[in-house]
Scaffold this motif. Structure first.
Motif, PDB file in Angstrom:
ATOM      1  N   ILE A  73      60.734 -13.313  32.184  1.00 54.01           N
ATOM      2  CA  ILE A  73      61.252 -12.858  30.931  1.00 54.01           C
ATOM      3  C   ILE A  73      60.742 -11.463  30.719  1.00 54.01           C
ATOM      4  O   ILE A  73      59.473 -11.127  30.576  1.00 54.01           O
ATOM      5  CB  ILE A  73      60.938 -13.650  29.688  1.00 54.01           C
ATOM      6  N   VAL A  74      61.556 -10.443  30.825  1.00 52.89           N
ATOM      7  CA  VAL A  74      60.856  -8.934  30.640  1.00 52.89           C
ATOM      8  C   VAL A  74      61.128  -8.270  29.506  1.00 52.89           C
ATOM      9  O   VAL A  74      60.280  -7.540  29.030  1.00 52.89           O
ATOM     10  CB  VAL A  74      61.777  -7.986  31.716  1.00 52.89           C
ATOM     11  N   ALA A  75      61.836  -9.021  28.481  1.00 50.32           N
ATOM     12  CA  ALA A  75      62.103  -8.616  27.113  1.00 50.32           C
ATOM     13  C   ALA A  75      62.945  -9.449  26.349  1.00 50.32           C
ATOM     14  O   ALA A  75      63.647 -10.378  26.977  1.00 50.32           O
ATOM     15  CB  ALA A  75      62.939  -7.106  27.247  1.00 50.32           C
ATOM     16  N   VAL A  76      62.708  -9.487  24.948  1.00 54.33           N
ATOM     17  CA  VAL A  76      63.485 -10.370  23.913  1.00 54.33           C
ATOM     18  C   VAL A  76      64.050  -9.211  22.982  1.00 54.33           C
ATOM     19  O   VAL A  76      63.214  -8.617  22.343  1.00 54.33           O
ATOM     20  CB  VAL A  76      62.546 -11.374  23.516  1.00 54.33           C
ATOM     21  N   VAL A  77      65.485  -9.529  22.950  1.00 61.20           N
ATOM     22  CA  VAL A  77      65.985  -8.568  21.959  1.00 61.20           C
ATOM     23  C   VAL A  77      66.905  -9.546  20.943  1.00 61.20           C
ATOM     24  O   VAL A  77      67.873 -10.068  21.374  1.00 61.20           O
ATOM     25  CB  VAL A  77      67.118  -7.505  22.689  1.00 61.20           C
ATOM     26  N   ASN A  78      66.498  -9.179  19.576  1.00 62.45           N
ATOM     27  CA  ASN A  78      67.058 -10.370  18.768  1.00 62.45           C
ATOM     28  C   ASN A  78      67.069 -11.630  19.174  1.00 62.45           C
ATOM     29  O   ASN A  78      68.229 -12.124  19.000  1.00 62.45           O
ATOM     30  CB  ASN A  78      68.453  -9.447  18.251  1.00 62.45           C
ATOM     31  N   ILE A 121      67.529   0.894  29.401  1.00 65.38           N
ATOM     32  CA  ILE A 121      68.566   0.632  29.658  1.00 65.38           C
ATOM     33  C   ILE A 121      69.094  -0.755  29.235  1.00 65.38           C
ATOM     34  O   ILE A 121      70.176  -1.044  28.506  1.00 65.38           O
ATOM     35  CB  ILE A 121      68.943   0.908  31.100  1.00 65.38           C
ATOM     36  N   LEU A 122      68.230  -1.676  29.662  1.00 64.73           N
ATOM     37  CA  LEU A 122      68.495  -3.198  29.288  1.00 64.73           C
ATOM     38  C   LEU A 122      68.718  -3.380  27.825  1.00 64.73           C
ATOM     39  O   LEU A 122      69.644  -3.989  27.225  1.00 64.73           O
ATOM     40  CB  LEU A 122      67.429  -3.887  30.041  1.00 64.73           C
ATOM     41  N   VAL A 123      67.804  -2.638  27.095  1.00 65.30           N
ATOM     42  CA  VAL A 123      67.634  -2.909  25.786  1.00 65.30           C
ATOM     43  C   VAL A 123      68.703  -2.324  24.923  1.00 65.30           C
ATOM     44  O   VAL A 123      69.629  -3.043  23.986  1.00 65.30           O
ATOM     45  CB  VAL A 123      66.333  -2.356  24.995  1.00 65.30           C
ATOM     46  N   ASN A 124      69.188  -1.085  25.396  1.00 66.25           N
ATOM     47  CA  ASN A 124      70.483  -0.600  24.747  1.00 66.25           C
ATOM     48  C   ASN A 124      71.566  -1.123  25.136  1.00 66.25           C
ATOM     49  O   ASN A 124      72.434  -1.565  24.158  1.00 66.25           O
ATOM     50  CB  ASN A 124      70.439   0.776  25.411  1.00 66.25           C
ATOM     51  N   GLN A 125      71.839  -1.977  26.417  1.00 69.79           N
ATOM     52  CA  GLN A 125      73.131  -2.596  26.699  1.00 69.79           C
ATOM     53  C   GLN A 125      73.225  -3.899  25.937  1.00 69.79           C
ATOM     54  O   GLN A 125      74.223  -4.087  25.376  1.00 69.79           O
ATOM     55  CB  GLN A 125      73.019  -2.772  28.243  1.00 69.79           C
ATOM     56  N   GLU A 258      61.006  -7.041  21.700  1.00 67.13           N
ATOM     57  CA  GLU A 258      59.824  -7.338  22.235  1.00 67.13           C
ATOM     58  C   GLU A 258      59.946  -7.098  23.663  1.00 67.13           C
ATOM     59  O   GLU A 258      60.707  -7.663  24.503  1.00 67.13           O
ATOM     60  CB  GLU A 258      59.350  -8.836  21.797  1.00 67.13           C
ATOM     61  N   LEU A 259      59.000  -6.184  24.347  1.00 71.58           N
ATOM     62  CA  LEU A 259      58.769  -6.007  25.699  1.00 71.58           C
ATOM     63  C   LEU A 259      57.723  -6.855  26.306  1.00 71.58           C
ATOM     64  O   LEU A 259      56.535  -6.702  25.759  1.00 71.58           O
ATOM     65  CB  LEU A 259      58.656  -4.290  25.908  1.00 71.58           C
ATOM     66  N   LYS A 260      58.123  -7.510  27.341  1.00 75.71           N
ATOM     67  CA  LYS A 260      57.015  -8.452  28.046  1.00 75.71           C
ATOM     68  C   LYS A 260      56.362  -7.833  29.108  1.00 75.71           C
ATOM     69  O   LYS A 260      55.618  -8.631  29.722  1.00 75.71           O
ATOM     70  CB  LYS A 260      57.883  -9.753  28.421  1.00 75.71           C
ATOM     71  N   ILE A 261      56.845  -7.074  29.614  1.00 72.14           N
ATOM     72  CA  ILE A 261      56.199  -6.134  30.876  1.00 72.14           C
ATOM     73  C   ILE A 261      55.685  -4.820  30.517  1.00 72.14           C
ATOM     74  O   ILE A 261      56.445  -4.069  29.841  1.00 72.14           O
ATOM     75  CB  ILE A 261      57.099  -6.287  32.122  1.00 72.14           C
TER      76      ILE A 261
END
Length: 261
Positions: A73-78, A121-125, A258-261
């Motif tokens: 898991i590299v990030a959690v968005v909402n 990019i991942l967060v925005n998308q 929340e960024l995980k890396i």
């Protein structure tokens, strides 16, 4: 969207094929030279090729080290978890773009930059797709099939398309899912970043600017009427990107990221 990330390596492959074809023409020219001279050139070329292959392999290994486990898991968005598989796809795309621009994505500074861009990019998308889902924006089966057929034609048929997918460790189902996301993204973009009508004056000003730059570089632009539609699309895209950038920042302000890396 993800689709664009996937297509970057495809385009690089097509370029490689084009370069290979040029190499064939150069081979024909060498056949007219004396045998000893040609033999020496061939030896030099072989040495150069081996060095290039070794250098390319070394670069490939360096770039591979920047990737993470696909299930991490590299990030959690909402509350939506983003995986290493998605991150690696974005990472590879950015690395390829940097190399195409003559930049080295393996340096210490570049590694940090690429990581930050891939996560962004991942967060925005993800934020955009989440909002599109809330707005009940969808892609119909016919829209997906039409877009997919266009890609099949681009690659010379279903057989060649599947070969290209296999080379990227993908299948038809995954590609169609990404085609659907791309369509949803475009629909959402039209909704939140509508552009004003592009005037003939704007198109002419843009053309004159590019033509002047081309002339300085010793190149000649095609007539305005031949590229007018393309320029209109570019100006529209630039307008939408500015509007979308502002919109994404607003989404980020209201999101839990929340960024995980």
């Amino acid at each position: 969207m993800k689709l664009k990330k996937v297509l970057v390596p495809f385009m690089a492959g097509a370029l490689a094929l084009g370069l290979a074809a040029c190499g064939g023409e150069e081979k024909a020219e060498t056949e007219e030279k004396p045998k000893e001279e040609t033999k020496q050139e061939a030896t030099n070329e072989q040495g150069a090729t081996k060095e290039q292959e070794a250098s390319a392999k070394e670069m490939e290994e360096k770039l591979a080290k920047q990737q993470v486990d696909k299930d991490k898991i590299v990030a959690v968005v909402n509350k939506e978890e983003l995986t290493g598989e998605e991150y690696n796809a974005a990472l590879t795309s950015i690395q390829g773009q940097m190399q195409q621009m003559g930049q080295d994505p393996s340096t210490k500074e570049s590694t940090k930059q690429v990581k930050a861009q891939a996560l962004d990019i991942l967060v925005n998308q993800t934020l955009i797709l989440q909002k599109a889902k809330e707005a009940k924006i969808t892609a119909s089966t016919s829209e997906i099939d039409e877009e997919y057929s266009a890609f099949e034609e681009q690659f010379g048929g279903e057989k060649e398309m599947k070969k290209a997918l296999e080379a990227q460790n993908m299948d038809v189902k995954t590609l169609k899912e990404q085609v659907a996301e791309s369509i949803i993204f475009e629909k959402y973009l039209e909704k939140v970043a509508p552009t004003e009508k592009i005037t003939d004056k704007e198109i002419k000003e843009y053309y004159d600017q590019v033509a002047a730059q081309s002339k300085t570089a010793g190149q000649e632009m095609p007539p305005l009427e031949e590229v007018s539609e393309e320029i209109q699309g570019i100006i529209k895209q630039e307008q939408q990107q500015k509007l979308l950038a502002t919109h994404v920042e607003e989404l980020k302000a209201d999101a839990k990221i929340e960024l995980k890396i």
